[in-house]
Design an enzyme around this catalytic site. Structure first.
Site, short mmCIF file in Angstrom:
data_model
loop_
_atom_site.label_atom_id
_atom_site.label_comp_id
_atom_site.label_asym_id
_atom_site.label_seq_id
_atom_site.Cartn_x
_atom_site.Cartn_y
_atom_site.Cartn_z
N LYS A 181 0.84 -1.19 0.00
CA LYS A 181 0.00 0.00 0.00
C LYS A 181 0.88 1.24 0.00
CE LYS A 181 -1.79 2.57 3.21
NZ LYS A 181 -1.72 3.93 2.64
N GLU A 255 10.22 0.60 10.36
CA GLU A 255 11.21 1.65 10.16
C GLU A 255 10.48 2.96 10.41
OE1 GLU A 255 12.97 4.45 9.24
OE2 GLU A 255 13.06 3.97 7.10
N CYS A 289 13.16 10.49 7.48
CA CYS A 289 13.10 10.00 8.86
C CYS A 289 14.47 10.07 9.52
CB CYS A 289 12.58 8.57 8.89
SG CYS A 289 13.32 7.50 7.66
N GLU A 386 9.57 14.85 16.11
CA GLU A 386 9.96 14.80 14.71
C GLU A 386 9.09 15.80 13.94
OE1 GLU A 386 9.15 11.14 12.56
OE2 GLU A 386 11.08 11.35 11.56
#
Lengths: 475, 274
Positions: A181, A255, A289, A386
């Site tokens: 997806k 991850e 990331c 983040e």
């Protein structure tokens, strides 16, 4: 003197975007019921309609993948699986310009990056794992490692095709079939990849692509017919996935997020370090990331480094992603832009000093000027959360021990950077950083042979290299 | 002449290199002895001790860790009869000794087997090396009481992790006696911490503890509890080793899996140039 740049737009004529896309299930495109639009984040222009897969669509895709695993891909000798993967690698190379333009259109990233970074890495990844398909007994996991079955793979929007490659290539090489997806804001290159699978005559059902948002992803991850879940995305969703697979026996690799420290010692060559800082946080608009989003600079050189950094930032060219001179492209979505704004406002409200170079942003589309915060403390939200945007938080330190302490003071542990001329200090620091990838005197380098993945709440498992096979084998 | 009155042993917990009773003051009768019934607070204290030991143990040289694990084998060999007296078959004690020797040798070899240089397509030095994940909570197998316990502790600590182990509730005497072996093997205090008592009491605390990096559910036989512990572990994304099937052969070749599941891989890049 300042150089003026004439516009140098890449032509989009090379890409033929259909008005509407179905789901790629069992080797062909099938229509679904729910349609949504994907837009060009640089202009807000609608690019195409895509289908949002429901639970029934997901079920069909998983069944197709199971059938292909049982009948075709599982029994196929590794050397033949390898040939299909090599074919795919070659097709990606042959159609790389088309894929790069489409990626920049749907994602907003500069064409220079999709052309020179993403696409070469995508092809290299398939090429690398193709070679493993008939060599698995030599990979160090025993004499006869077996595939797991059907892999459910959910990927983010920051490197749409590259994340697809990181997921699909090792899964197929190890003998699994996949249902993937893509992210809801960047489905188009995955759908073009589906066409490439057709062009490669990849057996039906080996790769299935279901587009959609969070509900589609949840239906896929929680489907009882999948044996493996691979997810790249936020730590929050990663935790929800870890909870949802508890007790099922599904193998999981995650991850997730990061808040990487980029440590600049006082003996680092300033100009090189500044290039590394810029590459660390403004590459791909900071939608990375492993971005070096916390600059830790030794106090006695902080002023010098910041002055040089600001001079360099003033030269960054923000704008049209398809312009070959663009350094920083568009923010991927309105939602992401809102999140970056919210956290940046919090940084200013909490007392950090905000600075951006003079920077003219286009009127339409989603844009955010490269930004740094100085005077940041470890308690500030901009130092802890983040941001996933072109926003750098600057902290200082006096001793190497303090640098390490601050670098590790985060629940994340994906990556880190070290800048110094002293070899022993690099190795001393690298030993102590709790992060899966440490870039010393460089940053944001990737390679299919090099394992990537995090410590702590940045997830578990590794992608890339020999290590990347482990998540797709019953070992 | 009257017969000598034996001095009995008090079976206690093993935390931070010391043998405290449960802070709760509780014990339970098992194998004809009163064994400490560890509380949730004991579990948290054990995590604190395990965390404090991480820096020294993970920072020790692989050669040093290997020597200490070998020393454990030496000490265990010398106590063979004591374990036999507790009902552990002699062959199982021998196998446990051999298992320590086997794992001892991996200390300075696993990083070579499991890590290495990566041939990246550019002018970079690039090296992947394994590192311990940190503090590992372990639910030890119900049986075999000694070999099963060694089979979960040794692979976790050989690479530099520290552990908090919930011992088999039905056969804790061998576990406490093994702790006495560890305490006399130059193993730094806190590297192995042992809790006796109910799994249902200590394991959920360990699974939810935010300063625990991984949890090994080897000895969890209740499926529902295993699911609950795995879900609890998601809160800080602990690495999870799932329950071992009841028919698992602890005497068989252990392979690398129990070691590698508790490792992180760190990859370091550096440019090459003049």
């Amino acid at each position: 003197m300042m150089f003026e740049y004439a516009p140098a737009p890449e032509s989009r004529a090379i890409v033929d975007i259909r008005s509407s896309y179905g789901l790629f299930i069992d080797g062909r495109f099938v229509d679904g019921e729910n349609l949504d639009k994907t837009v060009n984040p640089a202009t807000e222009e609608v690019l195409a309609e895509v289908t949002w897969a429901g639970a029934q669509d997901v079920d069909r895709a998983v069944r197709a993948a199971r059938k292909a695993y049982d009948k075709v891909w599982g029994p196929m000798p590794g050397r033949d699986r390898a040939k299909y993967l090599y074919r795919i690698a070659r097709l990606i190379q042959e159609r790389s310009r088309e894929l790069a333009v489409l990626e920049s259109l749907d994602n907003g990233k500069p064409i220079r990056e999709s052309r020179d970074v993403d696409l070469p890495l995508v092809a290299a990844h398939f090429f690398y794992y193709a070679g493993w398909a008939d060599k698995l007994p030599y990979a160090g996991f025993g004499a006869d490692p077996r595939p797991l079955g059907v892999a459910a793979q959910v990927i983010p929007w920051n490197f749409p095709l590259l994340m697809l490659a990181w997921k699909v290539a090792p899964a197929l090489a190890a003998g699994n079939t996949v249902v993937l997806k893509p992210a809801e804001t960047t489905p188009l290159t995955a759908l073009l990849f589906a066409e490439i699978c057709q062009q490669a005559d990849l057996p039906a059902g080996v790769v299935n692509i279901v587009t959609g948002a969070g509900d589609t992803g949840r239906a896929l991850v929680e489907h009882p017919g999948v044996d493996k879940v691979a997810f790249t995305g936020s730590t929050e969703v990663g935790k929800a996935i870890a909870r949802s697979v508890a007790g099922t026996g599904k193998k999981v690799t995650l991850e997730l997020g990061g808040k990487a420290a980029n440590i600049v010692y006082d003996d680092a060559p300033v100009d090189q370090a500044v290039e590394g800082i810029v590459n660390g946080i403004f590459f791909n608009q900071g939608h990375v990331c492993c971005a070096g989003s916390r600059l830790l600079v030794q106090e006695n050189v902080a002023e010098q480094v910041l002055d040089a950094l600001k001079r360099r930032m003033a030269l960054l060219r923000v704008g049209d992603p398809l312009d070959k001179n663009t350094d920083v492209g568009a923010i991927n979505s309105a939602a992401q832009l809102a999140r970056i704004r919210e956290l940046s406002d919090a940084g200013a409200a909490e007392g950090a000093q905000r600075w951006s170079p003079p920077c003219e942003l286009p009127e339409r589309g989603f844009w955010f000027a490269p930004t740094i915060f100085t005077g940041v403390t470890q308690a500030h939200r901009v130092a802890r959360e983040e941001i996933f945007g072109p926003v750098l938080s600057v902290l200082t330190f006096r001793t190497p021990a303090e640098a390490v302490e601050k670098a590790n003071n985060t629940p994340y542990g994906l990556s880190a950077g070290i800048w110094t001329d002293k070899g022993s200090r690099i190795l001393w620091t690298a030993d102590r950083l709790r992060a899966g990838v440490v870039w010393a005197n460089t940053f944001n380098k990737f390679d299919p042979t090099s394992p990537f993945g995090g410590y702590k709440e940045s997830g578990y498992g590794r992608e890339g290299g020999r290590h990347g096979l482990e998540g797709y084998l019953n070992v | 002449m009257s017969e000598r009155v034996a001095v009995r042993k008090t079976y206690k917990l093993f935390i931070g290199g010391k043998f405290p009773r449960s802070e709760s003051g509780r014990s339970y009768l098992v194998q004809s002895a009163n064994v400490s019934l560890a509380s949730r607070k004991d579990a948290r204290d054990a995590v604190v001790a395990a965390r404090a030991a991480v820096k020294g143990w993970s920072g020790a040289t692989a050669y040093n860790r290997g020597q200490i694990l070998y020393r454990v084998a030496e000490m265990l060999e010398g106590r063979r009869e004591q374990f036999v007296a507790l009902g552990v078959p002699g062959g199982e004690v021998d196998a446990a000794v051999d298992r320590w020797v086997w794992y001892a040798g991996w200390a300075d070899k696993l990083p070579q087997v499991y890590g290495g240089a990566n041939p990246v397509a550019g002018p970079y030095f690039n090296l992947s090396a394994p590192e311990p994940t940190g503090v590992v909570a372990v639910v030890a197998p119900e049986s075999p009481a000694l070999l099963g316990l060694v089979g979960v502790i040794a692979p976790a600590i050989v690479t530099g992790n520290t552990v908090v182990v919930a011992a088999s509730p039905s056969a804790p005497l061998a576990a406490v006696t093994l702790a006495e072996v560890l305490a006399t093997s130059d193993l730094p205090g806190g590297v192995v911490n042992l809790l006796t008592g109910r799994i249902t009491e200590t394991a959920p605390t360990l699974a939810a503890h935010l300063d625990v990096n991984a949890i090994d559910l080897a000895g969890v036989t209740d499926r529902e509890l295993a699911t609950e512990l795995e879900a609890g572990a998601a809160e800080n994304l602990k690495r999870v080793l799932r329950p071992v099937p009841a028919d698992h052969d602890w005497a068989g070749d252990p392979g690398l899996g129990r070691m590698t599941a508790l490792l992180e891989t760190k990859t370091v890049w550096h440019p090459k140039g003049v």
